[in-house]
Scaffold this active site. Structure first.
Site, PDB file in Angstrom:
ATOM      1  CG  HIS A 120      -9.186  -3.121   2.071  1.00 15.85           C
ATOM      2  ND1 HIS A 120      -8.362  -2.799   1.021  1.00 15.85           N
ATOM      3  CD2 HIS A 120      -8.360  -3.621   3.035  1.00 15.85           C
ATOM      4  CE1 HIS A 120      -7.121  -3.125   1.316  1.00 15.85           C
ATOM      5  NE2 HIS A 120      -7.080  -3.616   2.539  1.00 15.85           N
TER       6      HIS A 120
ATOM      7  CG  HIS B 104      -7.547  -5.354   7.409  1.00 19.76           C
ATOM      8  ND1 HIS B 104      -6.937  -6.474   6.898  1.00 19.76           N
ATOM      9  CD2 HIS B 104      -7.227  -4.347   6.547  1.00 19.76           C
ATOM     10  CE1 HIS B 104      -6.272  -6.170   5.789  1.00 19.76           C
ATOM     11  NE2 HIS B 104      -6.417  -4.875   5.568  1.00 19.76           N
TER      12      HIS B 104
ATOM     13  CG  HIS C 203      -4.520  -0.187   5.475  1.00 19.28           C
ATOM     14  ND1 HIS C 203      -5.895  -0.094   5.408  1.00 19.28           N
ATOM     15  CD2 HIS C 203      -4.215  -1.413   4.959  1.00 19.28           C
ATOM     16  CE1 HIS C 203      -6.387  -1.194   4.873  1.00 19.28           C
ATOM     17  NE2 HIS C 203      -5.391  -2.014   4.603  1.00 19.28           N
TER      18      HIS C 203
ATOM     19  CD  GLU D  50      -3.016  -1.141   0.265  1.00 19.28           C
ATOM     20  OE1 GLU D  50      -3.009  -0.256  -0.618  1.00 19.28           O
ATOM     21  OE2 GLU D  50      -3.860  -2.049   0.311  1.00 19.28           O
TER      22      GLU D  50
HETATM   23  P1  13P Z   1       1.072  -5.528   2.988  1.00 22.86           P
HETATM   24  O1  13P Z   1       1.444  -6.823   3.668  1.00 22.86           O
HETATM   25  O2  13P Z   1       1.661  -5.399   1.624  1.00 22.86           O
HETATM   26  O3  13P Z   1       1.406  -4.356   3.896  1.00 22.86           O
HETATM   27  O4  13P Z   1      -0.510  -5.532   2.742  1.00 22.86           O
HETATM   28  C1  13P Z   1      -1.435  -5.671   3.769  1.00 22.86           C
HETATM   29  C2  13P Z   1      -2.741  -5.029   3.497  1.00 22.86           C
HETATM   30  O5  13P Z   1      -3.517  -4.833   4.390  1.00 22.86           O
HETATM   31  C3  13P Z   1      -3.061  -4.653   2.096  1.00 22.86           C
HETATM   32  O6  13P Z   1      -4.174  -3.821   2.053  1.00 22.86           O
HETATM   33 ZN    ZN Z   2      -5.501  -3.952   3.856  1.00 21.62          ZN
END
Ligand code: 13P
Ligand code: ZN
Length: 345
Positions: free
Chosen positions: A214, A144, A142, A119
């Protein structure tokens, strides 16, 4: 091998904060496998010795030209790396990159050639935008978060500010500590430049943006503050779901019935706990530093926590504290006591 963090306490502090947050993300169930990523703009901690470090990777393209990043340095989570591993070994599961003079490519300079997160286009585009705006924000996250993501599977929560107003109305802290609310970004392919562009647009109005189905993307002065913003939002989502599970629609607090005043009070009290360097700076105007505690916060929050410990942990034979002032030594003692408590639990 000597780490770049050695003898650089300020840089080490920032990277260790990322490691601490990574641990929280895993504990919360927001970081399955390699889920989520962190980047920190660490340019202010870079000295001549770092500037002279040779590249330990080939030149890689960002996929965008980002003029404000010329000569900047970032700590980045490694792609495919796990947050739970980064929590213990931040420099084996992340790396430090240097943006090259073309503003379109980078090299890795330390400690190991760990390839940055997939990302990266979104993260770097956001840092570029923050610098362009003169923002003091230096961290982006970022992750989840389960309940917030679940909400994006319902069209009504994708409408502008529907989720924000609902989440703000669940508990006063959410408005106080995520005052700009939750922006919504319709589904785009992960890692794409389109997603990066949509994220920048959303961050015009929000500090936290939701990538539909996401995860969230949050920015703040440091990584702990970015985490806090997501944490209060998700706490509100949990309260909403708990009420629904009990079989009713939660009343919510209306903005007219004093929520605004209440949240302002909460925030002011919290901010009294920190002071900012320099004058003329707002909440986000400079890095936060812990300073002497205000008596009301100490009495109302810290004392009540300490008072409940002896009942919670009778086997530890604790006595109730009477007088405590939060000087540096006592904070250290408290931190140590809390880490023992965490181990014990
Ligand atoms: P990476 O392992 O490349 O950081 O990706 C994780 C992710 O959450 C992609 O949206
Ligand atoms: Zn992600």
């Amino acid at each position: 091998m000597k780490s770049i963090l050695e003898n650089r306490p300020e840089l080490a502090y920032e990277v260790n904060q990322a490691a601490e947050v990574a641990g929280y993300l895993w504990q919360k169930g927001w970081a399955e496998r390699n889920g989520g990523n962190i980047t920190l703009n660490i340019t202010e901690y870079v000295d001549d010795e770092i500037r002279a470090l040779p590249a330990i990777s080939e030149v890689k393209q960002i996929g965008k030209v980002l003029p404000y990043l010329k000569g900047c340095y970032f700590y980045c989570k490694g792609t495919q790396m796990r947050m739970r591993d980064l929590a213990r070994w931040p420099m084996a599961n992340g790396s430090i990159i240097r943006i090259l003079d073309d503003c379109a490519s980078y090299v890795i300079i330390a400690d190991q050639p760990v390839m940055p997160t997939s990302e990266l286009p979104s993260h770097l585009a956001v840092h570029n935008y923050l610098l362009e705006k003169g923002s003091p924000y230096r961290a982006s996250l970022h992750t989840h978060p389960i309940e917030l993501i679940a909400m994006t599977h319902n069209k009504k929560f994708l409408e502008k500010d529907v989720a924000t107003n609902l989440l703000w109305s669940m508990i006063p802290e959410t408005k106080a500590f995520c005052p700009r609310g939750l922006g919504i970004i319709p589904y785009e392919l992960p890692s794409s430049v389109k997603l990066a562009d949509a994220t920048i647009e959303a961050l015009n109005d929000y500090d936290v943006a939701m990538w539909e189905k996401h995860g969230v993307f949050a920015v703040d002065v440091d990584i702990m503050s970015a985490f806090d913003q997501v944490d209060v939002l998700n706490k509100s989502a949990l309260i909403y779901i708990a009420a629904k599970n009990m079989g009713f629609e939660p009343d919510g607090m209306s903005q007219e019935t004093g929520v605004k005043e209440l949240t302002e009070k909460y925030r002011k009290r919290f901010e009294a706990f920190y002071h900012t360097e320099g004058s003329n700076t707002d909440r986000k105007g400079s890095r936060r530093k812990r300073t002497e505690e205000s008596p009301s916060f100490l009495k109302e929050v810290i004392h009540s926590i300490l008072d409940t410990l002896p009942e919670l942990l009778p086997s530890m034979v604790l006595s109730k504290p009477r007088v405590i002032t939060l000087c540096t030594e006592n904070i250290a003692v408290l931190k140590h006591a809390l880490s023992l408590l965490v181990d014990f639990l």
